[in-house]
Design a protein around this motif. Structure first.
Motif, short mmCIF file in Angstrom:
data_model
loop_
_atom_site.label_atom_id
_atom_site.label_comp_id
_atom_site.label_asym_id
_atom_site.label_seq_id
_atom_site.Cartn_x
_atom_site.Cartn_y
_atom_site.Cartn_z
N UNK A 195 0.82 -1.21 0.00
CA UNK A 195 0.00 0.00 0.00
C UNK A 195 0.85 1.26 0.00
N UNK A 196 1.95 1.23 0.73
CA UNK A 196 2.84 2.39 0.75
C UNK A 196 3.48 2.60 -0.62
N UNK A 197 3.95 1.53 -1.24
CA UNK A 197 4.57 1.65 -2.56
C UNK A 197 3.57 2.18 -3.58
N UNK A 198 2.33 1.76 -3.48
CA UNK A 198 1.30 2.25 -4.38
C UNK A 198 1.08 3.75 -4.18
N UNK A 199 1.04 4.19 -2.91
CA UNK A 199 0.85 5.62 -2.63
C UNK A 199 2.01 6.44 -3.17
N UNK A 200 3.24 5.95 -3.00
CA UNK A 200 4.42 6.66 -3.51
C UNK A 200 4.39 6.74 -5.03
N UNK A 201 4.06 5.64 -5.67
CA UNK A 201 4.02 5.60 -7.13
C UNK A 201 2.96 6.54 -7.67
N UNK A 202 1.79 6.52 -7.08
CA UNK A 202 0.70 7.39 -7.55
C UNK A 202 1.06 8.87 -7.40
N UNK A 203 1.88 9.20 -6.39
CA UNK A 203 2.27 10.59 -6.17
C UNK A 203 3.50 10.99 -6.98
N UNK A 204 4.10 10.03 -7.67
CA UNK A 204 5.22 10.34 -8.56
C UNK A 204 6.57 10.48 -7.89
N UNK A 205 6.76 9.86 -6.73
CA UNK A 205 8.03 9.98 -6.03
C UNK A 205 9.02 8.91 -6.50
N UNK A 206 10.30 9.28 -6.54
CA UNK A 206 11.35 8.35 -6.93
C UNK A 206 11.79 7.47 -5.78
#
Length: 408
Positions: A195-206
């Motif tokens: 879930x954390x990785x999904x949130x980071x990916x959706x927000x465009x973070x590297x």
């Protein structure tokens, strides 16, 4: 009483009994016979591990730790093993554990972590006598006698999620070094690694970091104070997925779009040019002779954007950010404030690309006249983005002193 009886028996082992040669044969009470008798007393009086109670049956001795409990819920009980099982049943828990003589734990699932849930030799749970019953054992130190209403299902220790949503696991890295977050943005998440990785990916973070059972942090750059640390530091199980690790205490399970993203150098922070109707002006001194240049403290969000939003909500014409994120607002600057070029070099704690003042130095913003006017209106002067004075909100004449009330 038991000590007295044992002493009496041992004393007899040194006696030679007189036997009538003409009488019937006598049983010889030699030292071997009496020592066996003494051991019988000791065995009978030793504490025992109860095998069952309240519909729960002993499953064995398992590891436990305050850093990651095998059974999540502390259960009040009467200090006896049987009392613990009864208290667990009354709470509706199907698994119960007794530990360290005076601890009772219960849950529906036995969590397996690097420090909890692994089966031990039974002898590890015959260390601590129950606090209120000297005839029973209540587990051991970091060792829990576990009881269950059904045989425990075989489970594997948790693992580290290796990748997901375009982000791959890098290593375990330190965080919150000197009170500064090494990834600047906290994201809402569901307490799972995926879930954390999904949130980071959706927000465009590297970069994406998971910490302390599921906190989710992200950024484009890793803080310069963060370094690799021992992998054992990142072994807290996720709060909503006990099959995966979610970092540790001040330790990030770090994920990145590429290994280059981990070593990328963050650009030198600069003042945020404009935001929420405010425009950056200059760096000015603060706390001169103990006086605040802007009188109203609005908290510490660790961001320039958060501070400017707070100033706007309160209707202030002047907004100042200091010492990594302290937020100050007001409708005038104190006369003691002076320009302090070069003193505002601290990055924002949670927006490390932006400057958030310095030590006793404010990054100063003024409200832009042509934007939506904050409430309440004021007759103090405002400035444009070249630092030139503009007409005040009541269309009066602006003098040359910052913060001076405009005249009509």
């Amino acid at each position: 009483m038991h000590v007295f009886r044992l002493a009496a028996v041992l004393a007899l082992s040194h006696c030679v009994l007189a036997v009538d040669p003409d009488g019937p044969p006598a049983v010889r009470h030699d030292s071997v016979t009496l020592n066996r008798f003494a051991r019988g007393f000791a065995k009978r009086d030793s504490p025992q591990t109860i095998q069952s109670g309240s519909g729960l049956t002993l499953q064995g001795c398992f590891t436990d730790s305050a850093n990651g409990r095998g059974l999540a819920n502390a259960v009040p009980f009467d200090g006896t093993a049987k009392g613990c099982l009864l208290a667990c049943k009354n709470k509706g828990y199907s698994i119960c554990g007794v530990e360290a003589g005076n601890e009772c734990w219960g849950a529906a699932t036995l969590h397996i972590t690097n420090t909890a849930g692994h089966q031990l030799a039974d002898s590890r749970c015959t260390v601590s006598i129950c606090a209120k019953d000297s005839t029973q054992y209540c587990g051991g130190l970091d060792a829990m006698s576990v009881y269950s209403s059904a045989p425990l299902a075989a489970t594997s220790p948790p693992t580290t999620l290796q990748s997901g949503h375009g982000l791959a696991f890098q290593d375990c890295y330190t965080d919150n070094v000197g009170g500064v977050r090494q990834l600047g943005t906290r994201l809402a998440s569901d307490g799972t690694a995926d879930g954390c990785l999904l949130a980071c990916s959706n927000a465009g973070f590297a970069l994406c970091g998971i910490e302390y059972y599921g906190e989710c942090w992200a950024d484009q750059y890793l803080g310069t104070s963060s370094v690799k640390t021992d992998a054992s530091k990142c072994t807290f199980t996720c709060s909503n997925d006990n099959t995966k690790y979610c970092g540790g205490s001040d330790a990030l399970s770090l994920y990145a779009t590429s290994s280059d993203a981990v070593t990328a150098i963050r650009p030198v922070p600069t003042p945020l040019p404009s935001y929420a109707g405010y425009t950056y002006q200059t760096c000015r001194t603060d706390n001169t002779a103990g006086y605040r240049e802007l009188p109203n403290y609005l908290g510490n969000t660790g961001t320039a954007t958060g501070c400017l939003n707070a100033c706007n909500s309160n209707g202030y014409l002047f907004c100042g950010i200091e010492y990594h994120g302290e937020c100050w607002g007001g409708n005038s600057l104190a006369a003691s404030s002076t320009v302090a070029d070069g003193s505002c070099t601290m990055s924002c704690n949670n927006e490390q690309g932006n400057i958030c003042g310095g030590s006793n130095a404010l990054t100063v913003y003024t409200y832009w006249y042509n934007d939506v006017t904050p409430s309440p209106k004021s007759n103090y002067c405002t400035f444009n983005n070249q630092g030139q004075l503009k007409v005040s909100h009541d269309d009066g004449y602006c003098p040359s002193t910052i913060g001076t009330q405009c005249s009509s």
